[in-house]
Design a protein around this motif. Structure first.
Motif: not given
Length: 275
Positions: A8, A10, A23, A27, A106, A111, A183-185
């Motif tokens: 992964v 990032i 995941l 993600y 995650f 993370a 980002t995944p956030w």
């Protein structure tokens, strides 16, 4: 035979969790192959070693950070994560035996905390911002919760623009420019993309009766970048490097104060400022 664990990635930092536990959805777009910077080993049993010797940061009930020998010890509501002194591996343990089947690196906030720590070391930062990809460059709209980042994401998406993230963007410097990466956030707009491009400008959001953009000096821009960054306050060296990165970014990236109303014509107003 189980599938190999993906890397992964990032903001240019690679993570791999073994064994892979599946995941979380945001993600999955960030998973693939390539070099790994941090290997995470998931254990089934709680950590049986000595407790942390020093408290570095206390954000309970969500998380807490201590030091055990030279390892960093992150504790969340469900897991203990011990990050070795070389910062290349993490041992992840359930807090209770009942949690052993469900923990993952995650899950919030592990993370994110590890990423922002590594970014500070490597000339980058995690900015509380929405990122819009426009004409091959990224427009940043930064501010605290409630400032209008998700609103901006919806308005620009409605006009056909791609959104890297509506809440957290990674900035990295190099070769005389600033690169912005998704980002995944994500926030309320649900935007999370691994794409990235050169940043064109950063707008610090405020609510107003009309659209108005005000140019900020590099010093004022730097102050806003610090105010809206997620910082490793527990790490003095990391904070010094982050501040050096902020100084570089504020010298390269045009910064504005943007007061706006949540109307569709804000897109045209911003593009006119850039023109």
């Amino acid at each position: 035979m189980s599938a190999p664990c993906p890397t992964v990635r990032i903001g240019g930092i690679g993570f791999r969790e073994r064994p892979g536990t599946g995941l979380p959805l945001p993600y999955r777009a960030f998973a693939g192959e390539g070099a790994t910077d941090v290997e995470i080993t998931v254990h089934r049993r709680p950590f049986a070693g000595d407790p942390p010797q020093e408290t570095l940061f206390d954000a309970r009930p969500n998380w807490w950070l201590g030091r055990c020998d030279e390892a960093l010890w992150f504790r969340t509501m469900t897991a203990d994560a011990l990050w070795d002194r070389q910062r290349g591996s993490i041992g992840l343990h359930p807090r209770r035996s009942a949690d052993s089947g469900g923990i993952t690196f995650f899950s919030y906030p592990l993370a994110e905390l590890v990423t922002l720590s590594l970014l500070a070391e490597r000339g980058g930062l995690l900015l509380h911002a929405c990122g819009v990809l426009a004409a091959g460059r990224v427009l940043l709209f930064a501010g605290p919760s409630g400032a209008g980042k998700s609103t901006m994401a919806r308005l620009w998406r409605h006009r056909g623009y791609d959104i890297l993230s509506d809440d957290r963007i990674i900035l990295r410097t190099g070769n005389g420019s600033v690169t912005a990466l998704g980002t995944p956030w994500h926030g309320d707009a649900g935007s999370a993309s691994p794409a990235g491009a050169t940043a064109a400008a950063c707008f610090f959001l405020g609510h107003g009766a009309a659209h108005r953009a005000t140019v900020l000096s590099p010093a004022a821009g730097a102050a806003e970048l610090v105010r809206n960054s997620f910082s490793p306050y527990w790490d003095r060296d990391g904070m010094e490097r982050l501040l050096a990165s902020v100084e570089t970014i504020s010298g390269l990236l045009p910064c504005y104060r943007l007061d706006f109303t949540p109307a569709a014509d804000i897109v045209d107003a911003v593009l006119e400022v850039l023109a």
